[in-house]
Design a protein around this motif. Structure first.
Motif, mmCIF file in Angstrom:
data_model
loop_
_atom_site.group_PDB
_atom_site.id
_atom_site.type_symbol
_atom_site.label_atom_id
_atom_site.label_comp_id
_atom_site.label_asym_id
_atom_site.label_seq_id
_atom_site.Cartn_x
_atom_site.Cartn_y
_atom_site.Cartn_z
ATOM 1 N N ALA A 25 0.847 -1.191 0.000
ATOM 2 C CA ALA A 25 0.000 0.000 0.000
ATOM 3 C C ALA A 25 0.882 1.240 0.000
ATOM 4 O O ALA A 25 1.960 1.246 0.595
ATOM 5 C CB ALA A 25 -0.903 -0.006 1.225
ATOM 6 N N VAL A 26 0.408 2.280 -0.689
ATOM 7 C CA VAL A 26 1.156 3.532 -0.797
ATOM 8 C C VAL A 26 0.259 4.691 -0.375
ATOM 9 O O VAL A 26 -0.830 4.854 -0.926
ATOM 10 C CB VAL A 26 1.641 3.758 -2.254
ATOM 11 N N MET A 27 0.712 5.464 0.595
ATOM 12 C CA MET A 27 0.017 6.691 0.986
ATOM 13 C C MET A 27 0.475 7.773 0.026
ATOM 14 O O MET A 27 1.657 8.095 -0.041
ATOM 15 C CB MET A 27 0.385 7.078 2.422
ATOM 16 N N GLU A 28 -0.453 8.332 -0.729
ATOM 17 C CA GLU A 28 -0.109 9.360 -1.713
ATOM 18 C C GLU A 28 -0.118 10.754 -1.107
ATOM 19 O O GLU A 28 0.685 11.610 -1.474
ATOM 20 C CB GLU A 28 -1.080 9.304 -2.889
ATOM 21 N N CYS A 29 -1.057 10.977 -0.190
ATOM 22 C CA CYS A 29 -1.225 12.316 0.373
ATOM 23 C C CYS A 29 -1.998 12.198 1.679
ATOM 24 O O CYS A 29 -2.921 11.393 1.783
ATOM 25 C CB CYS A 29 -2.007 13.179 -0.624
ATOM 26 N N SER A 30 -1.627 13.004 2.654
ATOM 27 C CA SER A 30 -2.382 13.063 3.903
ATOM 28 C C SER A 30 -2.246 14.467 4.474
ATOM 29 O O SER A 30 -1.133 14.963 4.654
ATOM 30 C CB SER A 30 -1.843 12.027 4.894
ATOM 31 N N PHE A 85 -10.881 19.590 8.890
ATOM 32 C CA PHE A 85 -10.961 18.469 7.969
ATOM 33 C C PHE A 85 -9.689 17.621 8.035
ATOM 34 O O PHE A 85 -8.649 18.067 8.523
ATOM 35 C CB PHE A 85 -11.186 18.934 6.523
ATOM 36 N N ALA A 86 -9.814 16.408 7.526
ATOM 37 C CA ALA A 86 -8.651 15.538 7.297
ATOM 38 C C ALA A 86 -8.865 14.862 5.946
ATOM 39 O O ALA A 86 -9.987 14.463 5.612
ATOM 40 C CB ALA A 86 -8.526 14.496 8.407
ATOM 41 N N PHE A 87 -7.803 14.758 5.152
ATOM 42 C CA PHE A 87 -7.887 14.153 3.825
ATOM 43 C C PHE A 87 -6.729 13.186 3.652
ATOM 44 O O PHE A 87 -5.598 13.483 4.023
ATOM 45 C CB PHE A 87 -7.813 15.218 2.726
ATOM 46 N N THR A 88 -7.034 12.017 3.106
ATOM 47 C CA THR A 88 -6.012 11.010 2.816
ATOM 48 C C THR A 88 -6.319 10.369 1.469
ATOM 49 O O THR A 88 -7.473 10.102 1.158
ATOM 50 C CB THR A 88 -5.995 9.915 3.909
ATOM 51 N N ALA A 89 -5.264 10.121 0.694
ATOM 52 C CA ALA A 89 -5.384 9.388 -0.566
ATOM 53 C C ALA A 89 -4.308 8.308 -0.575
ATOM 54 O O ALA A 89 -3.159 8.561 -0.217
ATOM 55 C CB ALA A 89 -5.211 10.319 -1.757
ATOM 56 N N ALA A 90 -4.704 7.085 -0.963
ATOM 57 C CA ALA A 90 -3.767 5.963 -0.974
ATOM 58 C C ALA A 90 -4.204 4.951 -2.029
ATOM 59 O O ALA A 90 -5.321 5.017 -2.547
ATOM 60 C CB ALA A 90 -3.712 5.309 0.405
ATOM 61 N N HIS A 133 -6.535 -0.648 -6.562
ATOM 62 C CA HIS A 133 -7.598 -0.050 -5.732
ATOM 63 C C HIS A 133 -7.050 1.229 -5.105
ATOM 64 O O HIS A 133 -6.075 1.192 -4.363
ATOM 65 C CB HIS A 133 -8.033 -1.029 -4.647
ATOM 66 N N SER A 134 -7.709 2.353 -5.410
ATOM 67 C CA SER A 134 -7.349 3.644 -4.822
ATOM 68 C C SER A 134 -8.507 4.111 -3.951
ATOM 69 O O SER A 134 -9.666 3.880 -4.281
ATOM 70 C CB SER A 134 -7.102 4.692 -5.917
ATOM 71 N N ARG A 135 -8.175 4.762 -2.853
ATOM 72 C CA ARG A 135 -9.209 5.286 -1.949
ATOM 73 C C ARG A 135 -8.808 6.684 -1.498
ATOM 74 O O ARG A 135 -7.667 6.919 -1.120
ATOM 75 C CB ARG A 135 -9.383 4.382 -0.737
ATOM 76 N N MET A 136 -9.800 7.589 -1.534
ATOM 77 C CA MET A 136 -9.639 8.924 -0.974
ATOM 78 C C MET A 136 -10.691 9.077 0.126
ATOM 79 O O MET A 136 -11.839 8.688 -0.067
ATOM 80 C CB MET A 136 -9.850 9.999 -2.041
ATOM 81 N N VAL A 137 -10.272 9.631 1.255
ATOM 82 C CA VAL A 137 -11.174 9.838 2.384
ATOM 83 C C VAL A 137 -11.076 11.295 2.816
ATOM 84 O O VAL A 137 -9.981 11.792 3.075
ATOM 85 C CB VAL A 137 -10.827 8.923 3.579
#
Length: 136
Positions: free
Chosen positions: A42-47, A53-58, A68-72
């Motif tokens: 797994a790779v964390m792209e941005c946090s 707010f909090a934003f994460t993309a991985a 599989h990519s997920r943004m929260v």
């Protein structure tokens, strides 16, 4: 780690988590209590986190060749936006979205997803798109 093997394997399987199952297989395959036959990278792209707010993309490669990519995005007033994207060269894969709610929440089907209710009170809306994107 000390429970029976069948219970341990069920709890760590992909189906036990709020994520996708692609082609009916788990993201990683266990070979024993502390050993993995295949292991997802797994790779964390941005946090980013601020007071409101909090934003994460991985993304991960557990379903090669599908990615599989997920943004929260979590907002301070208890709103969450979760975007999952499956990409791959070939869009013939099957997938299902696991949604583990616990005992208090119950889904009520609506067009394109569910309303999650606690008793008669709606607490969240889950919308799902059934599109898999080709990898560019």
């Amino acid at each position: 780690y000390n429970i029976r093997q069948a219970e341990r394997d069920a709890l760590r399987a992909t189906e036990a988590h709020n994520t996708f199952l692609v082609d009916g297989r788990s993201q990683s395959e266990a070979a024993g209590p502390f050993l993995w036959l295949t292991k997802t990278d797994a790779v964390m792209e941005c946090s980013v986190a601020r007071s409101w707010f909090a934003f994460t993309a991985a993304h991960h490669d557990g379903y090669r060749p599908v990615r599989h990519s997920r943004m929260v995005l979590a907002l301070a007033h208890d709103a969450w936006i979760i975007v999952d994207t499956l990409t791959g060269q070939d869009c013939t894969h099957s997938y299902e979205h696991n949604l583990n709610l616990g005992e208090a929440l119950h889904p009520r089907g609506i067009e394109g997803g569910w309303v999650l209710e606690e008793g008669a009170d709606p607490v969240a809306t889950v919308l799902v798109s059934s599109m898999m994107l080709p990898r560019s």
